[in-house]
Enzyme design. Structure first.
Site, PDB file in Angstrom:
ATOM      1  CG  HIS A 149      -3.689   5.645  -4.705  1.00 54.60           C
ATOM      2  ND1 HIS A 149      -3.362   4.453  -5.277  1.00 54.60           N
ATOM      3  CD2 HIS A 149      -2.557   6.104  -4.105  1.00 54.60           C
ATOM      4  CE1 HIS A 149      -2.073   4.187  -5.037  1.00 54.60           C
ATOM      5  NE2 HIS A 149      -1.571   5.174  -4.317  1.00 54.60           N
ATOM      6  CG  HIS A 180       2.401   7.000  -7.074  1.00 52.87           C
ATOM      7  ND1 HIS A 180       1.106   6.832  -7.522  1.00 52.87           N
ATOM      8  CD2 HIS A 180       2.450   6.417  -5.848  1.00 52.87           C
ATOM      9  CE1 HIS A 180       0.415   6.159  -6.617  1.00 52.87           C
ATOM     10  NE2 HIS A 180       1.211   5.885  -5.585  1.00 52.87           N
ATOM     11  CG  ASP A 226       1.336   7.639  -2.511  1.00 57.43           C
ATOM     12  OD1 ASP A 226       0.198   7.270  -2.860  1.00 57.43           O
ATOM     13  OD2 ASP A 226       2.347   6.903  -2.577  1.00 57.43           O
ATOM     14  CG  HIS A 256       1.740   6.023   2.943  1.00 57.05           C
ATOM     15  ND1 HIS A 256       1.130   6.898   2.083  1.00 57.05           N
ATOM     16  CD2 HIS A 256       2.034   4.921   2.211  1.00 57.05           C
ATOM     17  CE1 HIS A 256       1.050   6.342   0.887  1.00 57.05           C
ATOM     18  NE2 HIS A 256       1.597   5.143   0.943  1.00 57.05           N
TER      19      HIS A 256
HETATM   20 ZN   LIG Z   1       0.434   5.358  -3.686  1.00 58.10          ZN
END
Ligand SMILES: [Zn+2]
Length: 307
Positions: free
Chosen positions: A78, A241, A245, A268
């Site tokens: 973030h 979001h 990310d 991720h």
């Molecule tokens: Zn996040």
């Protein structure tokens, strides 16, 4: 010339780590041109510098973790996203524990911090990684399939699609596109919070994770609805979001991208795999800078100085 950017002054924040629940203080400090972003674990007997780079990513379960030797920093995405959105190239992040504070679960608090420190233009040219060819990574099959892709684009654009079979997510948009050239990161993306489901939270807590998580720093859902009293900040906050990310994960490359990113159910892990694939294909990109601001893609020359 499109210049590199750092902070004008230092700024601090105190919070808790989302997963560790540990109290942590971060101090964001200006750094010289070509330093990049460096996390410094100042709580260790000898401070350890952990530079931001795709190779430093050691773990991508639930969050992006950077490591150097045994020193780690969890949940950098973030803060990295805010740096990407505001165009911060060089900065030290002194940190007193192994996880970046979650603050309000979005990048808005980091945007506020960076803006209150102010942005300083530096003498060196800002260098970008410009895509010349498409690079793509895939994972899983059938219902578990995910992919992420970077394609040539004169600017920076991201599109993301999620696929959650949940009434609260389903009733909002599961796909969104964000273009730095025509939209505002601070306004359109930065405020989107991380989200989770109560049944997962219980399992994560049993495994010592999400200890700092709650309604103050995440959207929490049961099987049917959003539990936060205030509801959502954007109609499509969930998928926004994921864009937030992705911007953080991609900024771990160490240079801003000139590319179009698109992804389906990426996270991720896959975002980092995409960066490693990109670096493994040197013919797929080049490093460029802009001597003339007028030739820079829309959105980059116009990045605000903050004050
Ligand atoms: Zn996040």
């Amino acid at each position: 010339m499109l210049q590199q950017r750092t902070l004008k002054s230092l700024t601090r924040a105190v919070g808790v780590g989302l997963h560790s629940g540990q109290r942590v203080e971060i101090t964001l400090r200006p750094a010289q041109a070509d330093t990049g972003i460096i996390f410094r674990r100042v709580d260790l007997p000898l401070p350890v510098d952990i530079p931001v780079s795709a190779d430093s990513v050691s773990d991508t379960r639930l969050a992006s973790t950077l490591a150097k030797g045994t020193a780690k920093v969890h949940t950098v995405e973030h803060l990295m996203s805010a740096c990407s959105g505001l165009g911060v190239d060089n900065m030290y992040v002194d940190i007193t524990a192994e996880e970046v504070p979650i603050l309000d679960g979005s990048a808005a608090s980091f945007v506020f911090l960076l803006q209150s420190a102010g942005i300083e233009l530096q003498k060196a040219p800002r260098r970008f990684i410009r895509l010349l060819k498409t690079v793509e990574v895939r994972d899983g099959q059938g219902a578990n399939e995910k992919w992420a892709r970077l394609e040539p684009y004169h600017g920076y654009k991201l599109s993301f699609e999620i696929d959650f079979a949940h009434p609260a997510v389903d009733s909002t948009g599961q796909r969104v596109e964000f273009d730095m050239g025509s939209q505002s990161y601070s306004r359109d993306i930065a405020r989107a919070r991380t989200f989770g489901f109560t049944k997962d939270v219980e399992m994560m807590r049993a495994n010592g994770l999400a200890l700092g998580g709650g309604l103050d720093n995440a959207i929490v859902m049961d099987d049917y609805k959003v539990l936060n009293a205030g509801g959502l900040r954007y109609d499509d906050e969930f998928v926004k979001h994921k864009i937030l990310d992705a911007m953080g994960d991609l900024y771990i490359l160490g240079k801003p991208l000139l590319a179009s990113y698109s992804a389906f159910r990426s996270g991720h892990g896959l975002n980092n795999k995409l960066l490693r694939e990109l670096l493994a294909q040197p013919q797929a990109w080049e490093v460029v800078s802009f001597a003339d601001d007028a030739l820079a893609p829309k959105g980059f020359a116009q990045l605000a100085r903050a004050w």
